[in-house]
Design an enzyme around this catalytic site. Structure first.
Site, PDB file in Angstrom:
ATOM      1  N   ALA A  63     -21.540 -16.069 -52.175  1.00  0.00           N
ATOM      2  CA  ALA A  63     -20.641 -16.131 -51.010  1.00  0.00           C
ATOM      3  C   ALA A  63     -19.596 -15.043 -51.190  1.00  0.00           C
ATOM      4  O   ALA A  63     -19.385 -14.539 -52.294  1.00  0.00           O
ATOM      5  CB  ALA A  63     -19.987 -17.511 -50.964  1.00  0.00           C
ATOM      6  N   GLY A 102     -24.394 -18.327 -53.993  1.00  0.00           N
ATOM      7  CA  GLY A 102     -24.968 -18.549 -52.663  1.00  0.00           C
ATOM      8  C   GLY A 102     -26.204 -17.700 -52.435  1.00  0.00           C
ATOM      9  O   GLY A 102     -27.091 -18.065 -51.667  1.00  0.00           O
ATOM     10  N   GLU A 105     -28.944 -19.573 -53.857  1.00  0.00           N
ATOM     11  CA  GLU A 105     -29.139 -20.744 -52.990  1.00  0.00           C
ATOM     12  C   GLU A 105     -29.919 -20.369 -51.732  1.00  0.00           C
ATOM     13  O   GLU A 105     -30.755 -21.120 -51.247  1.00  0.00           O
ATOM     14  CB  GLU A 105     -27.792 -21.374 -52.649  1.00  0.00           C
ATOM     15  CG  GLU A 105     -27.147 -22.008 -53.886  1.00  0.00           C
ATOM     16  CD  GLU A 105     -25.758 -22.519 -53.617  1.00  0.00           C
ATOM     17  OE1 GLU A 105     -24.881 -21.708 -53.257  1.00  0.00           O
ATOM     18  OE2 GLU A 105     -25.530 -23.729 -53.774  1.00  0.00           O
ATOM     19  N   GLU A 125     -20.855 -20.263 -60.066  1.00  0.00           N
ATOM     20  CA  GLU A 125     -19.692 -20.801 -59.373  1.00  0.00           C
ATOM     21  C   GLU A 125     -18.715 -21.497 -60.326  1.00  0.00           C
ATOM     22  O   GLU A 125     -17.517 -21.476 -60.104  1.00  0.00           O
ATOM     23  CB  GLU A 125     -20.123 -21.788 -58.283  1.00  0.00           C
ATOM     24  CG  GLU A 125     -20.805 -21.158 -57.099  1.00  0.00           C
ATOM     25  CD  GLU A 125     -22.300 -20.976 -57.269  1.00  0.00           C
ATOM     26  OE1 GLU A 125     -22.796 -20.955 -58.419  1.00  0.00           O
ATOM     27  OE2 GLU A 125     -22.990 -20.818 -56.246  1.00  0.00           O
TER      28      GLU A 125
HETATM   29  N1  T1G Z   1     -17.509 -11.770 -53.186  1.00  0.00           N
HETATM   30  C1  T1G Z   1     -16.675 -10.742 -52.903  1.00  0.00           C
HETATM   31  N2  T1G Z   1     -16.569  -9.610 -53.661  1.00  0.00           N
HETATM   32  C2  T1G Z   1     -17.373  -9.533 -54.740  1.00  0.00           C
HETATM   33  C3  T1G Z   1     -18.270 -10.568 -55.110  1.00  0.00           C
HETATM   34  C4  T1G Z   1     -18.318 -11.723 -54.272  1.00  0.00           C
HETATM   35  N3  T1G Z   1     -19.164 -12.728 -54.512  1.00  0.00           N
HETATM   36  N4  T1G Z   1     -18.911 -10.186 -56.251  1.00  0.00           N
HETATM   37  C5  T1G Z   1     -18.440  -8.980 -56.577  1.00  0.00           C
HETATM   38  N5  T1G Z   1     -17.531  -8.581 -55.668  1.00  0.00           N
HETATM   39  C6  T1G Z   1     -16.818  -7.296 -55.660  1.00  0.00           C
HETATM   40  C7  T1G Z   1     -15.955  -7.111 -56.899  1.00  0.00           C
HETATM   41  O1  T1G Z   1     -14.681  -7.708 -56.698  1.00  0.00           O
HETATM   42  C8  T1G Z   1     -15.873  -5.593 -56.970  1.00  0.00           C
HETATM   43  O2  T1G Z   1     -14.947  -5.185 -55.980  1.00  0.00           O
HETATM   44  C9  T1G Z   1     -17.255  -5.151 -56.498  1.00  0.00           C
HETATM   45  O3  T1G Z   1     -17.785  -6.261 -55.741  1.00  0.00           O
HETATM   46  C10 T1G Z   1     -18.198  -4.848 -57.646  1.00  0.00           C
HETATM   47  O4  T1G Z   1     -18.169  -5.997 -58.480  1.00  0.00           O
HETATM   48  C11 T1G Z   1     -21.596 -21.139 -51.679  1.00  0.00           C
HETATM   49  C12 T1G Z   1     -19.476 -20.971 -53.416  1.00  0.00           C
HETATM   50  C13 T1G Z   1     -22.446  -9.401 -58.975  1.00  0.00           C
HETATM   51  C14 T1G Z   1     -22.585  -9.446 -61.482  1.00  0.00           C
HETATM   52  O5  T1G Z   1     -19.599 -15.556 -58.715  1.00  0.00           O
HETATM   53  O6  T1G Z   1     -20.486 -11.654 -61.076  1.00  0.00           O
HETATM   54  O7  T1G Z   1     -21.576 -18.179 -53.929  1.00  0.00           O
HETATM   55  O8  T1G Z   1     -13.358  -3.964 -57.508  1.00  0.00           O
HETATM   56  O9  T1G Z   1     -17.161  -4.777 -60.451  1.00  0.00           O
HETATM   57  O10 T1G Z   1     -19.855  -5.292 -62.783  1.00  0.00           O
HETATM   58  O11 T1G Z   1     -22.442 -21.865 -53.709  1.00  0.00           O
HETATM   59  O12 T1G Z   1     -19.628  -8.780 -59.342  1.00  0.00           O
HETATM   60  O13 T1G Z   1     -15.135  -2.712 -56.258  1.00  0.00           O
HETATM   61  O14 T1G Z   1     -13.209  -3.739 -55.023  1.00  0.00           O
HETATM   62  O15 T1G Z   1     -18.110  -7.119 -60.692  1.00  0.00           O
HETATM   63  O16 T1G Z   1     -21.804  -4.581 -61.274  1.00  0.00           O
HETATM   64  C15 T1G Z   1     -20.811 -16.783 -56.588  1.00  0.00           C
HETATM   65  C16 T1G Z   1     -19.506 -12.712 -58.685  1.00  0.00           C
HETATM   66  C17 T1G Z   1     -19.747 -16.740 -55.552  1.00  0.00           C
HETATM   67  C18 T1G Z   1     -20.797 -13.512 -58.491  1.00  0.00           C
HETATM   68  C19 T1G Z   1     -21.805  -7.395 -60.279  1.00  0.00           C
HETATM   69  N6  T1G Z   1     -21.126 -15.460 -57.064  1.00  0.00           N
HETATM   70  N7  T1G Z   1     -19.785 -11.318 -58.936  1.00  0.00           N
HETATM   71  O17 T1G Z   1     -21.059  -6.973 -61.387  1.00  0.00           O
HETATM   72  O18 T1G Z   1     -19.644  -5.154 -60.290  1.00  0.00           O
HETATM   73  S1  T1G Z   1     -19.262 -18.339 -54.997  1.00  0.00           S
HETATM   74  C20 T1G Z   1     -20.439 -14.931 -58.109  1.00  0.00           C
HETATM   75  C21 T1G Z   1     -20.220 -10.906 -60.167  1.00  0.00           C
HETATM   76  C22 T1G Z   1     -20.651 -18.904 -54.191  1.00  0.00           C
HETATM   77  C23 T1G Z   1     -21.892 -20.732 -53.090  1.00  0.00           C
HETATM   78  C24 T1G Z   1     -20.709 -20.357 -53.896  1.00  0.00           C
HETATM   79  C25 T1G Z   1     -20.371  -9.426 -60.330  1.00  0.00           C
HETATM   80  C26 T1G Z   1     -21.829  -8.940 -60.261  1.00  0.00           C
HETATM   81  P1  T1G Z   1     -14.104  -3.804 -56.199  1.00  0.00           P
HETATM   82  P2  T1G Z   1     -18.191  -5.785 -60.064  1.00  0.00           P
HETATM   83  P3  T1G Z   1     -20.621  -5.423 -61.508  1.00  0.00           P
END
Ligand code: T1G
Length: 692
Positions: A63, A102, A105, A125
C-alpha cells in the site's frame, strides 16, 4: 485505465501493467486503474485471461504508506480485491523484484502466481506497526500453513522465489517474466482449469492443533517486548485456522484498525521514512557522484576495528587491518573469526558465507601495505594526539583520492584533519559497538570535508547495510552529545534517592534495551573514568559514585562488579553499592527521597530532547528526524516510540517545555530550555519549522 495502469492485449491475454515508480505502491490512482482494468477484462471479448505485472524494477511493494492516517479515497484495496476474486476470467500475477505487503496480497487474490528467480515476497506490515490488512493473514496460511505464515507475518521477513515455489506461494518460476506469465495463462485457458481462489482453500488451515498457537504465542511474547503488532499478527493467523474466511477477514479488519489507530503505527512509519530521509543531504544533490569503494583498510584491530572490517568483508569488499603489535593483530583477527563462527553456530549465516568473508580480511603491521585502499578508517584509542599521529602517517602513505575516515565517537574532526594536507578527504565515520551489528553509521562532516567525500561515505553506509546519517562537527556529534545529558541526569537521580536498578527498570520498561547503569557496566566504568581524567576538569558531584566505584576496582561486567554484582552476565543489585550511594548522598548533605517512575523517565528522556533541540538549532543535525534515526539505530531507542524528538512532539512540545522549566527551577541551569524549543512553543509549531 489511469496512466499508472495500462491494458494491452497480447494474443488473447490482457497484460495489465502497473506503472507507479519507484515501487508501484498501491496509491489511489493505481487502485482506480486496477478497478477499470479488471472491469475491462471481463467485458473484453478479445481477452480470455489476464496477466498482472509491475512495470520497472518491482511488482507492487505494498500500500502507499504515505496514505496512512489520512482519509481513504475510494476505491479501497478491499473493493479491488473483491472485484478480482469475482472475475470470471483467470488472472495470473507475474512477480519480480519485491512483491510485498498489499502487493503480495493482490498476488494472493489472483488465481495463479508466477515469478522470476530473483523474486522476493513478504508481508512486512509488522515493521510498520501494522498487519497485512487486505486478506494476507487469511490467504497466506491457506497456501503455506500456519507455521510459515506466522513466521512470515510476525517477523515481516521476505522469502525468495525457491521457497515461495516449494511452499505454494507461487506456482512456477519462469525464465522471462511476461512471456512466462502469458504462457502460463494460455495453458490455464487451454486446459479450461477451474478458477483457483485461495480464499476457498482449506487443507492447510483445518484441524490445526490449538497447542500450536499457545506455544507460538508464549515464545513470541518473550521476543516482542513493547511492540504491539506481532501478537496481533499471530491472532489473525489463528483466525485463519479457526474461522471461516469471511469471519477471518472481519477479525483481520478489526485487529488492523486497532493497530492503525495506535501511536506505535505512526512512530514506526515515521522511522521508515526518516531513515530514508536521513540519506538526503540538502547541499549535496545527485550531481555529486560518490567515489566507488572497492577496497578498504582499518587502523586498529580492537573491538571496533575488527567489527568495522567485518562490515566491508560482509559485502565483498577486501579489507586490510593494520596493527603495530603482532599479538594485538593476531588477537583481533581471532576475535573476527570467533564472531563469524558464533553466527554460523546460531544459524544466522553459513560456513560458506563466512569463509568468503574471512578470505577478504587480511592483517598487516606495515603502513606500506594499505596505501592503495580507497578508504581507510582509523579505529585507534580515543585520544587526539594518537589520532593525529595516525592521520599524519596516513597522509604520507595513502594514494591520492583515498578517503581518510576516523571512527572517533566524540573528537574534533577538523583537528584530526589538521594533521593532514588533504582535509577535504577527511571525515568522521562513527560506528556503534558492536560495529558489525549496530545499524547506525553516524558520518561527521568537517568544515573542509568535500561534498564528494560526504556523498561517498553516505553511499558506503547503505552499501555496508547500515543506516547512515550525517552530523556536523561538535563534541559528541549528535548521539553522544545527547547521551551526556541522559547519563548525567541518571547519576543525579542516584544522589537524590534512586538506585541504579530503579532507573534501569524504568528505562527498560520504556523500551530501551538497557538502562544507563547497565550500559555503564557494559561499556566499563574505567572507560568513563579515563575520559573524565583526560578532560583534566575537577571531579564533579554527579560523578562521585562512578569515581568511587572505579577506586574500588568495580569497573562493571569486566570485573564482575560495577553498579551491579555479576554472575557471568547475570546482574543483581548489590547492597555494597546501595550503601555507597546512600553514604555519598550523606557526604553531600542530600536528604534522599522516593523518586517516582514518571520523574525518573522524564528526567532521563527530556535531556535527549532539550539537547536535541539545541543540536537542531545549531545545524549539527539537518532535521529532527535524523536525531530520531540516530537514537533508534545507534542507541536502541524503541522504534515504536519513533525516536526522542518524535516522542516529544507526540507528547506536545508545550508540555515538554513546561516539564523542562519545572526541572530548571528545581535543578538549575543544566535544565535551561533550548531557545529553539521556546521559539517553537511560542509559534505553536513542531520541529519541522526549525529550519525556517
Ligand atoms: N509506500 C510509499 N512509498 C514507498 C513505499 C510504500 N509502500 N515503499 C517504498 N517507498 C518509497 C521510499 O520511501 C523511497 O522514497 C522510495 O520508495 C524507494 O524506497 C494493505 C497495509 C520496496 C524493499 O512495507 O521495504 O501494504 O526516499 O529507498 O532500498 O496490507 O522500499 O525515494 O522519496 O526503500 O530499493 C507494506 C516498504 C506497506 C514495503 C525497496 N510494504 N518498502 O527498497 O528503496 S503497508 C512495505 C520497502 C501495506 C497492506 C499493508 C522498500 C523496498 P524516496 P527505498 P529500496
Amino acid at each position: 485505465m489511469s496512466d499508472v495502469v495500462s491494458y494491452e492485449l497480447k494474443g488473447r491475454i490482457a497484460v495489465i501493467t502497473i506503472n507507479n515508480p519507484p515501487v508501484n505502491a498501491l496509491s489511489h490512482g493505481v487502485r482506480k486503474g486496477m478497478q477499470d482494468a479488471f472491469a475491462k477484462l471481463n467485458a473484453d471479448p478479445g481477452a480470455d485471461a489476464a496477466v498482472l505485472v509491475g512495470g520497472g524494477r518491482t511488482f507492487i511493494a505494498g500500500a502507499d504508506i504515505r496514505e496512512f492516517g489520512k482519509p481513504m479515497q475510494e476505491p479501497g484495496l478491499h473493493g479491488v480485491l473483491d472485484q478480482m476474486e469475482a472475475s470470471k476470467k483467470p488472472i495470473v500475477a507475474a512477480l519480480h523484484g519485491t512483491a510485498l505487503g498489499g502487493g503480495l496480497e493482490v498476488a494472493l487474490t489472483c488465481h495463479w502466481r508466477v515469478g522470476i528467480a530473483s523474486l522476493q515476497v513478504g508481508l512486512p506490515e509488522v515493521k510498520l506497526g501494522l498487519l497485512p490488512g487486505a486478506g494476507g493473514t487469511q490467504r497466506l496460511p491457506r497456501l503455506v500453513g500456519p507455521k510459515m505464515a506466522a513466521d512470515m507475518i510476525t517477523t515481516g521477513n521476505f522469502i525468495g522465489a525457491k521457497p515461495a515455489l516449494e511452499n505454494g506461494v507461487i506456482d512456477e518460476i519462469v525464465a522471462e517474466l511476461v512471456p512466462g506469465a502469458i504462457a502460463f495463462a494460455e495453458k490455464v485457458v487451454a486446459e479450461k482449469r477451474p478458477l483457483r481462489k485461495v480464499s476457498e482453500l482449506t487443507d492447510k488451515v483445518k484441524n490445526v492443533d490449538p497447542k500450536f498457537f499457545e506455544e507460538y504465542r508464549a515464545t513470541l511474547k518473550k521476543k516482542v517486548k513493547g511492540f504491539l503488532a506481532p501478537m496481533h499478527c499471530l491472532a489473525t493467523v489463528e483466525a485463519a485456522c479457526t474461522l471461516p474466511f469471511a469471519e477471518g477477514m472481519k477479525r483481520e479488519a478489526a485487529l488492523f484498525k486497532e493497530l492503525h489507530d495506535h501511536p506505535q503505527r505512526a512512530a514506526q512509519i515515521h522511522i521508515f521514512f526518516s531513515e530514508r530521509e536521513a540519506g538526503k543531504i540538502p547541499d549535496i544533490g545527485p550531481e555529486v557522484k560518490p567515489k566507488e569503494i572497492k577496497s578498504a583498510a582499518v587502523i586498529g584491530a580492537g573491538t571496533m576495528g575488527g567489527g568495522i572490517a567485518m562490515n566491508f568483508a560482509n559485502v565483498g569488499i577486501p579489507v586490510k587491518i593494520l596493527e603495530m603489535e603482532q599479538a594485538n593483530l593476531d588477537r583481533g583477527l581471532a576475535v573476527i573469526r570467533k564472531n563469524y563462527e558464533t553466527s554460523v553456530a546460531r544459524g544466522s549465516t553459513t560456513q560458506a558465507t563466512i569463509d568468503k568473508a574471512l578470505s577478504l580480511i587480511s592483517g598487516t603491521m606495515s603502513y606500506d601495505d594499505i596505501g592503495d585502499a580507497d578508504i581507510v578508517i582509523e579505529a585507534v584509542f580515543e585520544n587526539m594526539d594518537i589520532k593525529k599521529q595516525v592521520f599524519g602517517k596516513l597522509d604520507q602513505v595513502m594514494k591520492q583520492g583515498a578517503i581518510l575516515a576516523s571512527n572517533t565517537s566524540t573528537l574534533d574532526i577538523d583537528e584530526i584533519a589538521s594533521a593532514t594536507k588533504r582535509p577535504e578527504v577527511v571525515i568522521g565515520t562513527h560506528f556503534f559497538s558492536p560495529a558489525n551489528v549496530m545499524k547506525l553509521l553516524e558520518n561527521v562532516r568537517g568544515k573542509d570535508s568535500s561534498k564528494e567525500t560526504i556523498a561517498t561515505v553516505m553511499e558506503l553506509g547503505k552499501k555496508i547495510r547500515k543506516v547512515p546519517a550525517l552530523a556536523g562537527n561538535c563534541f559528541g556529534f549528535i548521539g553522544n552529545r545527547m547521551l551526556h545529558g541522559y547519563t548525567r541526569e541518571a547519576a543525579e537521580l542516584l544522589l537524590e534517592g534512586a538506585m541504579p536498578w530503579d532507573v534501569d527498570r524504568v528505562i527498560v520498561e520504556f523500551g530501551l534495551p538497557m538502562g544507563p547503569f547497565q550500559m555503564g557496566d557494559l561499556a566499563g566504568i574505567d572507560v568513563g573514568w579515563r575520559v573524565r581524567q583526560g578532560k583534566g576538569t575537577p571531579p564533579e558531584k554527579h560523578n562521585r559514585v562512578a569515581d568511587r566505584l572505579y577506586e574500588m576496582g568495580r569497573y562493571g561486567q569486566k570485573t564482575q562488579a560495577g553498579y551491579y554484582k555479576y554472575d557471568g552476565r547475570n546482574a543483581t543489585p548489590d547492597p555494597v553499592v546501595e550503601k555507597l550511594i546512600t553514604d555519598t548522598s550523606a557526604e553531600f548533605g542530600i536528604t534522599r527521597r522516593k523518586i517516582s517512575d514518571e520523574e525518573i523517565l522524564y528526567r532521563c528522556m527530556l535531556p535527549l530532547v532539550n539537547v536535541g533541540a539545541q543540536i537542531l538549532d545549531e545545524g549539527i543535525a539537518i532535521r529532527s528526524s535524523d536525531i530520531d534515526v540516530i537514537y533508534v539505530y545507534g542507541y536502541g531507542y524503541p522504534t515504536y516510540r519513533g525516536g526522542p524528538m518524535f516522542w516529544a512532539e507526540q507528547m506536545g512540545l508545550e508540555k515538554v517545555l513546561g516539564l523542562i522549566r519545572k526541572y530548571e527551577q528545581e535543578h538549575g541551569s543544566r535544565w535551561k530550555p533550548a531557545p529553539l524549543l521556546q521559539k517553537l512553543v511560542d509559534q505553536k509549531k513542531g520541529w519541522a519549522a526549525a529550519k525556517a
